[in-house]
Design an enzyme around this catalytic site. Structure first.
Site, PDB file in Angstrom:
ATOM      1  N   HIS A  56       0.017  -4.500   7.259  1.00 14.70           N
ATOM      2  CA  HIS A  56      -1.232  -3.738   7.313  1.00 14.70           C
ATOM      3  C   HIS A  56      -2.143  -4.334   8.392  1.00 14.70           C
ATOM      4  CE1 HIS A  56      -1.186  -1.809   3.009  1.00 14.70           C
ATOM      5  NE2 HIS A  56      -0.077  -1.573   3.697  1.00 14.70           N
ATOM      6  N   GLU A  58      -5.184  -5.253   8.361  1.00 12.40           N
ATOM      7  CA  GLU A  58      -5.975  -6.425   7.946  1.00 12.40           C
ATOM      8  C   GLU A  58      -5.132  -7.690   7.945  1.00 12.40           C
ATOM      9  OE1 GLU A  58      -5.559  -3.510   6.377  1.00 12.40           O
ATOM     10  OE2 GLU A  58      -7.145  -3.131   4.906  1.00 12.40           O
ATOM     11  N   CYS A  86      -6.497  -2.343   0.599  1.00 16.62           N
ATOM     12  CA  CYS A  86      -5.693  -2.222  -0.629  1.00 16.62           C
ATOM     13  C   CYS A  86      -5.753  -3.551  -1.390  1.00 16.62           C
ATOM     14  CB  CYS A  86      -4.254  -1.859  -0.266  1.00 16.62           C
ATOM     15  SG  CYS A  86      -3.329  -3.230   0.466  1.00 16.62           S
ATOM     16  N   CYS A  89      -4.448  -6.567   0.671  1.00 21.39           N
ATOM     17  CA  CYS A  89      -5.353  -7.028   1.731  1.00 21.39           C
ATOM     18  C   CYS A  89      -6.625  -7.642   1.141  1.00 21.39           C
ATOM     19  CB  CYS A  89      -5.671  -5.878   2.677  1.00 21.39           C
ATOM     20  SG  CYS A  89      -4.209  -5.330   3.583  1.00 21.39           S
TER      21      CYS A  89
END
Lengths: 148, 148
Positions: A56, A58, A86, A89
């Site tokens: 992801h 992040e 999410c 993260c």
């Protein structure tokens, strides 16, 4: 002369990252990490390209920021991300002890806030809604195109 | 002849990974990912060495397993990990859609279960307590040595 940038300025940089993701067929989420008014990491979601659910925006940005600083803790840093993080993260943000998390638009299905628990570090300040409609629009466009 | 291994067998392999972490001065947590009775990924916590809060054993194992399979989803896989996953790793497990998560010993401070929310994928089966005392002892030894 040192110019102090606004949250909107940095969110525009995260938005640019999200646009790169969109161009590559990834879910369009982008992030930057800022330390002392300077961008030290930029990343976009690459779960498809890297074939890795952990890639992801992040997560990639945290790793890059820690590399830049030579410190795995990001105490003086702000994460700007175009969509609410999410659970994974948010959990990574907890470990990095970020000073601030700024996200543009919420994610009712997959955002960490659906858990009803503050998963960020208790010292992390949360700001939301910066460039929300633009960042949400990227997501809408992506998922609409997927359905056609 | 194909021998079918037990959860304890695979947890011993995760334990060996945790021992490597201990030898390197890392918090001693190890993980393996098993697919069709075969280990496809082994990893141990490397947050200090890699200077990266995201470098937990589970995260490294997920990435390695996905690389091995050429598939970012781990539907047919079991994660064996010596300590209860944290929020970040539980969130990653959610995305990977693991078939099973088997952990040895709980982590009351940092384990995902302290949130009171099931952060794993709803289809993921959870098994706990395999080799619990051995895996907990490694953690106790590590933190006791830190305090001296």
């Amino acid at each position: 002369m040192l110019s102090i940038h606004s949250d909107e300025h940095f969110m525009r940089e995260a938005y640019k990252q999200a646009q790169y993701a969109l161009e590559e067929g990834e879910i369009p989420i982008g992030a930057v990490v800022v330390c002392q008014n300077k961008i030290i990491a930029r990343a976009y979601n690459q779960t498809e390209k890297l074939n890795d659910v952990t890639a992801h925006a992040e997560m990639l940005a945290f790793t890059a920021a820690a590399n830049h600083l030579g410190n795995k803790y990001l105490h003086d840093c702000t994460l700007y991300v175009t969509v609410e993080p999410c659970v994974m993260c948010a959990g990574a943000s907890y470990w990095s002890q970020l000073k601030r998390v700024v996200y543009a638009t919420g994610d009712e299905k997959r955002g960490y806030r659906r858990t009803g628990v503050n998963l960020l570090h208790p010292k992390t300040e949360l700001v939301t809604g910066i460039l929300a409609s633009e960042c949400a629009q990227l997501m809408t466009d992506f998922f609409r195109a997927k359905r056609i």
